[in-house]
Motif scaffolding. Structure first.
Motif, PDB file in Angstrom:
ATOM      1  N   ASN A  25       0.788  -1.234   0.000  1.00  0.00           N
ATOM      2  CA  ASN A  25       0.000   0.000   0.000  1.00  0.00           C
ATOM      3  C   ASN A  25       0.823   1.289   0.000  1.00  0.00           C
ATOM      4  OD1 ASN A  25      -2.448  -1.338  -0.153  1.00  0.00           O
ATOM      5  ND2 ASN A  25      -2.761  -1.396   2.066  1.00  0.00           N
ATOM      6  N   LEU A  28      -0.643   4.067  -2.231  1.00  0.00           N
ATOM      7  CA  LEU A  28      -1.871   4.615  -1.631  1.00  0.00           C
ATOM      8  C   LEU A  28      -1.520   5.592  -0.504  1.00  0.00           C
ATOM      9  CD1 LEU A  28      -5.003   4.519  -1.298  1.00  0.00           C
ATOM     10  CD2 LEU A  28      -4.649   2.640   0.322  1.00  0.00           C
ATOM     11  N   MET A  29      -0.588   5.180   0.354  1.00  0.00           N
ATOM     12  CA  MET A  29      -0.191   6.050   1.471  1.00  0.00           C
ATOM     13  C   MET A  29       0.472   7.324   0.959  1.00  0.00           C
ATOM     14  SD  MET A  29       1.025   3.395   4.440  1.00  0.00           S
ATOM     15  CE  MET A  29       1.618   1.983   3.502  1.00  0.00           C
ATOM     16  N   GLN A  31      -0.201   8.782  -1.838  1.00  0.00           N
ATOM     17  CA  GLN A  31      -1.276   9.640  -2.338  1.00  0.00           C
ATOM     18  C   GLN A  31      -1.992  10.345  -1.187  1.00  0.00           C
ATOM     19  OE1 GLN A  31      -3.146   6.427  -4.457  1.00  0.00           O
ATOM     20  NE2 GLN A  31      -2.664   7.310  -6.453  1.00  0.00           N
ATOM     21  N   ARG A  32      -2.141   9.633  -0.090  1.00  0.00           N
ATOM     22  CA  ARG A  32      -2.863  10.219   1.040  1.00  0.00           C
ATOM     23  C   ARG A  32      -2.038  11.267   1.780  1.00  0.00           C
ATOM     24  NH1 ARG A  32      -5.496   4.526   3.307  1.00  0.00           N
ATOM     25  NH2 ARG A  32      -7.362   4.598   2.003  1.00  0.00           N
ATOM     26  N   TYR A  33      -0.731  11.022   1.929  1.00  0.00           N
ATOM     27  CA  TYR A  33       0.075  11.873   2.823  1.00  0.00           C
ATOM     28  C   TYR A  33       1.132  12.704   2.093  1.00  0.00           C
ATOM     29  CZ  TYR A  33      -1.562  10.053   7.349  1.00  0.00           C
ATOM     30  OH  TYR A  33      -2.303   9.746   8.466  1.00  0.00           O
ATOM     31  N   MET A 315       3.801   6.352   9.326  1.00  0.00           N
ATOM     32  CA  MET A 315       3.306   7.460   8.504  1.00  0.00           C
ATOM     33  C   MET A 315       3.157   8.741   9.319  1.00  0.00           C
ATOM     34  SD  MET A 315       3.453   6.308   5.534  1.00  0.00           S
ATOM     35  CE  MET A 315       2.719   7.671   4.611  1.00  0.00           C
TER      36      MET A 315
ATOM     37  N   VAL B 147      -4.344   4.522   8.060  1.00  0.00           N
ATOM     38  CA  VAL B 147      -3.772   5.038   6.802  1.00  0.00           C
ATOM     39  C   VAL B 147      -3.103   3.946   5.972  1.00  0.00           C
ATOM     40  CG1 VAL B 147      -1.567   5.721   7.839  1.00  0.00           C
ATOM     41  CG2 VAL B 147      -2.379   6.884   5.781  1.00  0.00           C
ATOM     42  N   ALA B 148      -2.662   2.877   6.623  1.00  0.00           N
ATOM     43  CA  ALA B 148      -1.975   1.809   5.895  1.00  0.00           C
ATOM     44  C   ALA B 148      -2.941   0.910   5.128  1.00  0.00           C
ATOM     45  CB  ALA B 148      -1.154   0.961   6.874  1.00  0.00           C
ATOM     46  N   GLN B 150      -6.259  -0.114   2.599  1.00  0.00           N
ATOM     47  CA  GLN B 150      -7.339   0.114   1.661  1.00  0.00           C
ATOM     48  C   GLN B 150      -8.627  -0.231   2.401  1.00  0.00           C
ATOM     49  OE1 GLN B 150      -6.801  -1.638  -2.238  1.00  0.00           O
ATOM     50  NE2 GLN B 150      -4.613  -1.893  -1.852  1.00  0.00           N
ATOM     51  N   ARG B 328      -0.389  19.905   7.842  1.00  0.00           N
ATOM     52  CA  ARG B 328       0.418  18.710   8.046  1.00  0.00           C
ATOM     53  C   ARG B 328      -0.230  17.503   7.370  1.00  0.00           C
ATOM     54  NH1 ARG B 328       0.293  14.624  11.982  1.00  0.00           N
ATOM     55  NH2 ARG B 328       2.354  13.775  12.475  1.00  0.00           N
ATOM     56  N   LEU B 329      -1.542  17.386   7.570  1.00  0.00           N
ATOM     57  CA  LEU B 329      -2.256  16.213   7.084  1.00  0.00           C
ATOM     58  C   LEU B 329      -3.154  16.643   5.926  1.00  0.00           C
ATOM     59  CD1 LEU B 329      -2.575  13.286   8.174  1.00  0.00           C
ATOM     60  CD2 LEU B 329      -4.594  14.092   9.379  1.00  0.00           C
ATOM     61  N   PRO B 330      -2.890  16.186   4.711  1.00  0.00           N
ATOM     62  CA  PRO B 330      -3.786  16.549   3.606  1.00  0.00           C
ATOM     63  C   PRO B 330      -5.216  16.108   3.952  1.00  0.00           C
ATOM     64  CG  PRO B 330      -1.817  15.448   2.795  1.00  0.00           C
ATOM     65  CD  PRO B 330      -1.798  15.305   4.280  1.00  0.00           C
ATOM     66  N   PRO B 333      -7.270  14.219   0.095  1.00  0.00           N
ATOM     67  CA  PRO B 333      -6.452  14.036  -1.102  1.00  0.00           C
ATOM     68  C   PRO B 333      -7.256  13.278  -2.160  1.00  0.00           C
ATOM     69  CG  PRO B 333      -5.700  12.605   0.658  1.00  0.00           C
ATOM     70  CD  PRO B 333      -6.785  13.448   1.234  1.00  0.00           C
ATOM     71  N   TYR B 335      -7.250  11.172  -5.349  1.00  0.00           N
ATOM     72  CA  TYR B 335      -6.328  10.395  -6.171  1.00  0.00           C
ATOM     73  C   TYR B 335      -7.056   9.380  -7.032  1.00  0.00           C
ATOM     74  CZ  TYR B 335      -6.820   7.675  -1.870  1.00  0.00           C
ATOM     75  OH  TYR B 335      -7.332   7.034  -0.779  1.00  0.00           O
TER      76      TYR B 335
END
Lengths: 434, 434
Positions: A25, A28-29, A31-33, A315, B147-148, B150, B328-330, B333, B335
């Motif tokens: 992943n 994916l991570m 893209q998120r962070y 993360m 966050v890790a 899906q 700090r934290l989107p 996001p 994607y």
């Protein structure tokens, strides 16, 4: 895209899970962070065994110190376990200013203060979500999500092995020894199961939770621990008839401005949410002065669930690195050094008591009298028909709220009564709001 | 000690709760985070009503714009509600580079994209924990703790009013209208209850959760919504006999690489953990590909619980300020812009169907035949004795897994059958792992 380069020490079950999770992943991570986690190095004494993961050549090394010293490693994940070599690895990483992620509750409860001080001195940090509740993000909930709250009480089912054993005993009407054996064969219990079933693993976790909630360092020594070896099928069945389940429960509670900190088998209502937590699942119930009751539930152990928590920590640290904000969140801020543990005179609960008595006239009255003389009210009594003339009969009593000292004194007296055939059995009843 | 200066717009129930929470626990939060939250300004058109809180003179003003422009205000809390003036206040604060905390799910689901873009442009951010699940830190769990992962599926009981009504209907064997009236009198339902009971509030929350989980903007328009007005005591009781409870459930699920996004009354097993969530409580169940199943539970609304979440957001922003790490934290996001909604041919579940039929021979066979002709297997049938000769009889069928189009076609055909006395009732059954 920025990369966050991870060094993993310990390529066993969880280590392999962490590596696999990052590989699966990572994009994916990212893209998120906005920062991509990358496995930069893995260290394990065993570099030969196939873990079923395709690794670039040279990534897996045997020398953990080389990993710690590698400038290409931004963060060190300690998954060795135990409190000796793990302590050295964590300390050495911190001394080099590298943040550490660990799932090692024993290490934190044993020498957490030393390690967090070391992190502070070296302007770095330790994250430890996986140390309590496996994959459940309960440390984050407690430190961040509930930061506005004074924690009034926490109740946790925090050991998957114990909950698995107790659930199977109830479902299969089987005794402790046979289910323990089955759990060992199924890989849900260790060959030496003491850490789990004697409650020490749960106690380590309870110490961590209490320290986080109350701004005071609590260690294993502060926790009153009673494991599940003495939970019999008999009591599971009687409890069930009365509407309860027996769970190994961590109880962390503010009592008269002191802290009750104990791990013990306790009765919880089948109708309560925590009473529905079965098998290897864990749950943490947190009562806050503002939020009221909350609960967090999920897999408390295992390769994948633990990896989920470890990688979440990674993360978080990646964001701290990306934004150049190390030590963003104080780990264990100590602000109540004078906080004391509650005494047996201050700790109260209701109790389930089973007394095997001789089938004689007057016994019930005498037993009830003993409770009364210690100021304990009886909420309900069930006395069974004897199996035959002159044999022992079980007497079940549920008490109203009483102090721990009162119930212990009453049990001592009951133990000495000539009609008492076996030592009385007693478990606390925790009336969690459902 | 650094201070974090808070401006609160909207001094109603939640606004007063936020102010009270900060005042009560500011020093505790300061000890935990090293930065002290302070209420710097409050704006409300009504500056006269006594909220029972002792405020310094001049702190409460009527002009929200003055608050937003005040250099002494570090962060703006929007608690006005609605999507008109709230939108302006939030936009104005963001344009000045001030971070915003809001509990306004309708605003986020309505124009979230615009607001988050505005935050990005102005290098600031919006926090919104209280917008879903009240006091439960479930947004944090989803964005950070998991966050890790899906996200494979989420199931939520996200509206306290609906859950309160359904719980009371079941417990008191009362019909919808009488309990709605009682809920309104008790303050658990609005005078105009449509937003809650018609499912729109839950749908807003579902859109937010889906957007966070899947990196795609979902709005209210993307959510298939069905409220609880059509849930009758009859079906609650039949469901109960079959081992189920009816809950207003948000279902967010990846199906064939598309997203199922719906809010509907659904049957959940009484034995499942989410089936035990009663009264005004909320719960969010999240399945991740790594962590497996997790659940988050607590009060979904109300002054205190909502305050707990708002203040947690404030403290997160306080840390961002302290460490000079804004954004700090989107937040959302994006994607996966191409992500589509699943069609009725792709969405599958089991179904509970109640058909009131004329008491005639051959009806059961014909109904079963209709299901069969649409490829739907029947898992169980219960047909009741008629109350008298010639009157209608209820026929209950639980189906095996079937597509939504198949069940709709079958129901259409059943509706037209001469033996069908009333339009058939159908609810999905969600088999959540317990």
């Amino acid at each position: 895209m920025n990369k966050f380069k991870i060094g993993v020490i310990g390529f066993g079950t969880v280590g392999a899970g962490v590596v696999e999770t990052v590989m699966k992943n990572a994009s994916l991570m990212a893209q998120r962070y906005g920062i991509e986690p990358v496995i930069a190095r893995i260290a394990d004494l065993d570099t030969k065994t196939d873990r079923g993961i395709q690794l670039p050549k040279g990534l897996l090394i045997s020398d953990a110190m080389k990993l710690i010293d590698d400038p290409e490693v931004d963060v060190v994940v300690e998954l060795v376990g135990g409190t000796t070599i793990a302590r050295k690895f964590v300390s050495d990483a911190l001394k080099r200013g590298k943040p550490v992620v660990t799932a090692n509750k024993a290490l934190l409860a044993f020498c957490g203060k030393e390690l967090f001080d070391l992190a502070e001195t070296n302007r770095t940090e330790i994250y430890f979500e996986a140390s309590v509740g496996g994959g459940i993000p309960c440390i984050k909930a407690l430190r961040e999500g509930l930061v506005a709250n004074q924690v009034t009480a926490m109740y946790g089912i925090l050991n998957g092995t114990c909950n698995y054993i107790l659930t199977r005993m109830e479902n299969e009407k089987a005794d402790f020894d046979s289910i323990l054996k089955a759990a060992q064969q199924a890989g849900y219990a260790e060959a030496n199961p003491s850490t789990d079933i004697d409650g020490y693993d749960t106690a380590n976790k309870a110490a961590i939770l209490a320290s986080l909630a109350y701004g005071h360092w609590f260690t294993l020594d502060d926790v009153t621990v009673r494991g599940i070896r003495e939970v019999t099928l008999t009591d599971i069945e009687y409890a069930s008839e009365l509407g309860y389940r027996i769970k190994l429960l961590a109880t962390i509670r503010k009592v008269a401005d002191k802290i009750q900190l104990c791990v013990q088998p306790a009765l919880v209502s089948k109708k309560s949410l925590i009473g529905g937590v079965s098998g290897v699942f864990n749950a943490l119930w947190v009562d806050g002065d503002i939020v009221g009751s909350t609960m967090y539930y999920g897999r408390g152990a295992g390769r994948a669930a633990t990896s989920s928590a470890v990688v979440a920590d990674l993360m978080d640290l990646a964001l701290n690195r990306l934004h150049n904000s190390p030590r963003r969140l104080p780990a264990f801020p100590i602000y109540d050094e004078a906080l004391a543990l509650a005494t047996k005179d201050e700790i109260r609960s209701r109790y389930y008591v089973r007394i095997e008595v001789a089938n004689q006239p007057g016994v019930l009255g005498r037993m009830a009298g003993i409770f009364g003389s210690h100021g304990i009210s009886i909420a309900s009594v069930t006395q069974r028909e004897p199996a035959g003339a002159g044999v022992k009969v079980p007497m079940l009593m549920l008490t109203e709220s009483a102090t721990q000292s009162a119930i212990e004194s009453a049990l001592n007296e009951i133990r000495q009564d000539p009609a008492t055939v076996e030592p009385p059995i007693c478990f606390a009843i925790e009336d969690l709001p459902a």
